[in-house]
Design a protein around this motif. Structure first.
Motif, PDB file in Angstrom:
ATOM      1  N   UNK A 212      -5.260 -24.092  18.542  1.00 20.32           N
ATOM      2  CA  UNK A 212      -4.977 -22.675  18.810  1.00 20.32           C
ATOM      3  C   UNK A 212      -6.117 -22.037  19.586  1.00 20.32           C
ATOM      4  N   UNK A 213      -7.339 -22.383  19.227  1.00 27.26           N
ATOM      5  CA  UNK A 213      -8.505 -21.850  19.925  1.00 27.26           C
ATOM      6  C   UNK A 213      -8.517 -22.270  21.390  1.00 27.26           C
ATOM      7  N   UNK A 214      -8.030 -23.475  21.667  1.00 28.73           N
ATOM      8  CA  UNK A 214      -7.991 -23.992  23.042  1.00 28.73           C
ATOM      9  C   UNK A 214      -6.821 -23.428  23.849  1.00 28.73           C
ATOM     10  N   UNK A 215      -5.953 -22.670  23.200  1.00 29.41           N
ATOM     11  CA  UNK A 215      -4.816 -22.098  23.911  1.00 29.41           C
ATOM     12  C   UNK A 215      -3.525 -22.873  23.729  1.00 29.41           C
ATOM     13  N   UNK A 216      -3.544 -23.903  22.892  1.00 29.28           N
ATOM     14  CA  UNK A 216      -2.333 -24.671  22.610  1.00 29.28           C
ATOM     15  C   UNK A 216      -1.650 -23.993  21.427  1.00 29.28           C
ATOM     16  N   UNK A 217      -0.478 -23.483  21.610  1.00 21.88           N
ATOM     17  CA  UNK A 217       0.247 -22.846  20.517  1.00 21.88           C
ATOM     18  C   UNK A 217       0.975 -23.928  19.739  1.00 21.88           C
ATOM     19  N   UNK A 218       0.199 -24.731  19.029  1.00 20.98           N
ATOM     20  CA  UNK A 218       0.726 -25.834  18.242  1.00 20.98           C
ATOM     21  C   UNK A 218       0.405 -25.559  16.791  1.00 20.98           C
ATOM     22  N   UNK A 219       1.427 -25.428  15.984  1.00 19.66           N
ATOM     23  CA  UNK A 219       1.233 -25.147  14.568  1.00 19.66           C
ATOM     24  C   UNK A 219       2.027 -26.140  13.740  1.00 19.66           C
ATOM     25  N   UNK A 220       1.976 -25.954  12.475  1.00 18.67           N
ATOM     26  CA  UNK A 220       2.681 -26.839  11.548  1.00 18.67           C
ATOM     27  C   UNK A 220       4.192 -26.858  11.827  1.00 18.67           C
ATOM     28  N   UNK A 221       4.736 -25.738  12.283  1.00 15.75           N
ATOM     29  CA  UNK A 221       6.181 -25.631  12.473  1.00 15.75           C
ATOM     30  C   UNK A 221       6.600 -25.508  13.934  1.00 15.75           C
ATOM     31  N   UNK A 222       5.677 -25.680  14.862  1.00  8.81           N
ATOM     32  CA  UNK A 222       6.002 -25.529  16.282  1.00  8.81           C
ATOM     33  C   UNK A 222       5.276 -26.602  17.075  1.00  8.81           C
ATOM     34  N   UNK A 223       6.015 -27.381  17.853  1.00  8.27           N
ATOM     35  CA  UNK A 223       5.402 -28.393  18.715  1.00  8.27           C
ATOM     36  C   UNK A 223       4.952 -27.695  19.993  1.00  8.27           C
TER      37      UNK A 223
END
Length: 164
Positions: A44-55
């Motif tokens: 998230x800090x790097x700008x990748x919106x990658x979370x537990x529920x979102x690829x």
């Protein structure tokens, strides 16, 4: 912002290399530290919106797909069990997630090693990834004396795996 930047760069690169037979490849940085946590804070800090529920790699792969670019990803030789437990690293899981995104977006994936490891165990991991993730290419990074001591059969075996 990251996707908008990629779109601008890929539009420019495509206009330059269009009709020249050059395949554009985009290296997506691997961020496997704390990948095993709920927040994926480093991504998230790097700008990748990658979370537990979102690829978060799917939008990146779709951007590359629009420009017929290859997604180049690293840490192919790394294994989950070799990582420090307190960092919650999971490079194998990350590679699988990125490969899933490329399949969904119909984008080719190429691989790289992250560390200067040329041992049999790392080699086997690369071969498994080449087969499982359907890589179109692999690059050995960090050339040094050790990489040139890799036996010919290992190099041929890796080439065959990539051709399948």
């Amino acid at each position: 912002m990251l996707l908008d930047h990629a779109e601008r760069i890929l539009t420019s690169a495509t206009s330059i290399f269009n009709n020249r037979g050059v395949k554009i490849s985009v290296k997506i940085a691997r961020i496997h530290s704390h990948y095993g946590t709920r927040s994926h804070a480093p991504e998230l800090t790097a700008g990748y919106y990658d979370t537990r529920f979102r690829n978060g790699y799917i939008p990146m792969a779709k951007t590359l797909s629009r420009h017929v670019a290859v997604l180049n990803f690293t840490c192919i030789e790394m294994c989950n069990h070799e990582q420090p437990q307190d960092a919650h690293c999971s490079p194998e899981s990350l590679v699988q997630q990125v490969a899933l995104a490329t399949r969904e977006a119909h984008v080719l994936i190429s691989g790289e090693n992250a560390l200067p490891r040329y041992d049999d165990y790392a080699h086997e991991q690369i071969l498994r990834a080449a087969e499982n993730e359907e890589m179109c290419a692999f690059t050995y990074l960090r050339l040094n004396r050790e990489v040139f001591q890799v036996t010919q059969p290992l190099v041929e075996e890796a080439a065959v795996a990539l051709m399948l």
